[in-house]
Design an enzyme around this catalytic site. Sequence first.
Site, PDB file in Angstrom:
ATOM      1  N   TYR A 140      49.157  30.134  51.628  1.00 47.56           N
ATOM      2  CA  TYR A 140      49.104  30.775  50.318  1.00 47.56           C
ATOM      3  C   TYR A 140      48.997  32.286  50.481  1.00 47.56           C
ATOM      4  CZ  TYR A 140      47.493  32.328  45.766  1.00 47.56           C
ATOM      5  OH  TYR A 140      47.384  32.985  44.584  1.00 47.56           O
ATOM      6  N   GLU A 174      52.562  35.802  43.441  1.00 46.24           N
ATOM      7  CA  GLU A 174      52.068  34.636  44.158  1.00 46.24           C
ATOM      8  C   GLU A 174      53.193  34.030  44.994  1.00 46.24           C
ATOM      9  OE1 GLU A 174      50.584  31.381  41.756  1.00 46.24           O
ATOM     10  OE2 GLU A 174      48.567  31.706  42.508  1.00 46.24           O
TER      11      GLU A 174
END
Length: 395
Positions: free
Chosen positions: A108, A196
């Site tokens: 991530y 993101e």
Amino acid sequence: MDIHEYQAKELLARYGVPVPRGGLSYSPEQASYRATELGGTRWVVKAQVHSGGRGEAGGVKVCHSDREVAEAANGMFGRRLVTRQVPRGKCVYRVYVEEAMEIKRELYFGIVLDRSAEQITVVASAEGGMEIEELAAENPQALFRVTVEPAVGFLEFQARELAFAIGLAPSQIAKASQLFRAAYRAFRDLDAALLEINPLVVTADEDLLALDAKMSFDDNALYRRPAIAELRDRSQEDPRESHAADRGLAYVGLDGDIGCVINGAGLAMATLDMIKLAGGEPANFLDIGGGASPERVFKAFRAVLQDSNVKVVLVNIFAGINRCDWVAEGIVDAFRKIDVTLPVVVRLAGTHVEEGKRILAESGLPIVTVDTLAEAAERAIEAGTEVRAAAGAGG
Ligand code: GDP
Ligand code: MN
């Protein structure tokens, strides 16, 4: 403003973030053509909607032939994709076809604005694929953060620190740090509010790649980023909000039945609280801002009435830069130009309030005027109850 995954990937790629090759399609035929164009033997078909969680909702499919690609796309086009993030669902009008990747690890990476610290936070984790909110709640020690002073920028050592923290091999650190800093440059240069990459993947060939990408932009900066503003996709927005935004009005759609016309975000919050406290549910609120002309108030009123859930309109103006007489003129104008059949409760205070009240009183229109916010909330709820009762009685 949000943009699609394929758009975010295109922007990021321009800054040097590696992304899979892919092509956009507007039909199943075009999707299969894209697959042929890309070549290879495995493709991923991805529904382009402004929401995450598409994978588990059936919006991400791995395919092994161009026919499978067309079938997967066919199953997505025109469908309302209901995800965990968007329970109302979002319609699929665009599908992105990418070369499929052999994935070894899912990581991530994210960048957010920390408004209270007036800094930027860069976040990374070895646990990719999961939603960040979930990860933060369940396993917060798996999240690594660095704070970036915007005037200094995201420094090499900070990027390397993050790369090491998420367990990348020494041979991958330089690549990762380059990717992180490229993403940061995109974030800063384009006035993003959120970026993101989830998952960021390590492929079987040990390459590092943004497999998914999400970017949101600061609406207040769009005037100086015309190329970003063009990426707007209205089909993904709340139609009530885009209607208002087109008219320069700040509108927030909610789920109740009291429509609110207010000036200033603080007063809006107070009004919503007061409505809730009195037992009601706001349908929306529209902020007319400062120095609103009668024309602007009229447009605001019309925008609030466009929501068919609205059963009563509450106008709450605390005029400083605004003028109560202009607000009153706008309201009277709305009654004249559109057939307002709903009850309207108005609370005016501040600049030119006497003049404003006089205009409303002399208009002879069925407007309920009150002096306090508490009274406004109560009267609006009463009026709403009456409208519902009448509608119920009418069948
Ligand atoms: P999201 O569910 O909306 O966040 O969509 P993502 O783009 O993140 O895709 C969801 C999941 O699909 C990823 O976490 C991967 O596990 C899987 N996926 C997406 N693209 C590929 C690919 O090229 N190869 C493989 N094997 N899996 C993929
Ligand atoms: Mn994702």
